[in-house]
Design a protein around this motif. Structure first.
Motif, short mmCIF file in Angstrom:
data_model
loop_
_atom_site.label_atom_id
_atom_site.label_comp_id
_atom_site.label_asym_id
_atom_site.label_seq_id
_atom_site.Cartn_x
_atom_site.Cartn_y
_atom_site.Cartn_z
N ASN A 32 4.24 -10.30 4.85
CA ASN A 32 2.96 -9.67 5.18
C ASN A 32 2.38 -9.00 3.93
O ASN A 32 1.17 -9.06 3.70
N ALA A 33 3.23 -8.37 3.12
CA ALA A 33 2.76 -7.73 1.88
C ALA A 33 2.14 -8.76 0.93
O ALA A 33 1.12 -8.49 0.28
N ASP A 34 2.74 -9.96 0.85
CA ASP A 34 2.17 -11.03 0.01
C ASP A 34 0.76 -11.39 0.48
O ASP A 34 -0.15 -11.58 -0.33
N LEU A 38 -2.83 -11.01 -1.38
CA LEU A 38 -3.73 -12.14 -1.52
C LEU A 38 -5.14 -11.77 -1.07
O LEU A 38 -6.13 -12.14 -1.70
N LEU A 39 -5.24 -11.02 0.03
CA LEU A 39 -6.54 -10.65 0.58
C LEU A 39 -7.21 -9.48 -0.13
O LEU A 39 -8.42 -9.46 -0.31
N TYR A 40 -6.41 -8.48 -0.53
CA TYR A 40 -6.98 -7.23 -1.05
C TYR A 40 -6.70 -6.97 -2.53
O TYR A 40 -7.18 -5.99 -3.08
N SER A 46 -3.96 0.73 -1.33
CA SER A 46 -5.13 1.62 -1.42
C SER A 46 -6.35 0.98 -0.77
O SER A 46 -7.09 1.65 -0.06
N ALA A 47 -6.54 -0.31 -1.02
CA ALA A 47 -7.70 -1.00 -0.46
C ALA A 47 -7.65 -1.03 1.07
O ALA A 47 -8.67 -0.81 1.74
N GLY A 52 -9.45 1.37 6.31
CA GLY A 52 -8.95 1.80 7.62
C GLY A 52 -8.06 0.78 8.30
O GLY A 52 -7.95 0.74 9.52
N LYS A 53 -7.40 -0.08 7.51
CA LYS A 53 -6.53 -1.12 8.04
C LYS A 53 -5.07 -0.67 7.97
O LYS A 53 -4.66 -0.03 7.02
#
Length: 142
Positions: A32-34, A38-40, A46-47, A52-53
């Motif tokens: 999930n961290a990967d 990839l997304l943020y 921080s992003a 608010g995710k």
């Protein structure tokens, strides 16, 4: 009028074997961290906080911390796709199956090709001569 779903045996139809397949590289396990990175981007924690995710949402909601990707964006190996996973599982299932195969059903929301039947590709890969069809349905959203 409310319709009811009726469960029961279908004469002449049976599932004789099921199997799964996880290939060796070029695919890989992706956490999930990967995916968050990839997304943020590299500062994903921080992003996500700014947006608010909750980074634990996927695990808490769906129960998994990783999944196997056969193709990573951008695709590193365009020759390995969903049909390869299906054919690998099909080989394992055929080894358990006592009789002839009468039908191949392929179900995916991520086909290797959009205009080619996955079931036809898998049946061809396995050397089967039988009817085939695909089920391609995804989750609806509100």
């Amino acid at each position: 009028m409310k319709s009811e779903l009726v469960y029961g045996n279908i004469p002449g139809v049976s599932i004789e074997a099921t199997a799964l397949f996880t290939p060796c590289p070029p695919g890989r396990m992706v956490s999930n961290a990967d995916i968050h990175e990839l997304l943020y981007g590299p500062e994903w924690q921080s992003a996500m906080a700014l947006a608010g995710k909750d980074p634990e949402y996927v695990h808490q909601t769906h129960g998994f911390r990783s999944r196997y990707w056969t193709a990573l964006p951008p695709r590193h190996n365009p020759d390995l796709g969903t049909h390869d996973l299906m054919a690998g599982a099909g080989r394992s299932a055929l080894a358990q199956c006592p009789g002839p195969i009468g039908l191949v059903i392929a179900a995916t929301t991520t086909p290797s090709r959009y205009t080619t039947s996955m079931a036809a590709m898998v049946a061809g890969e396995l050397g089967l001569a039988c009817p085939v069809f695909d089920i391609k349905a995804g989750c609806t959203s509100r």
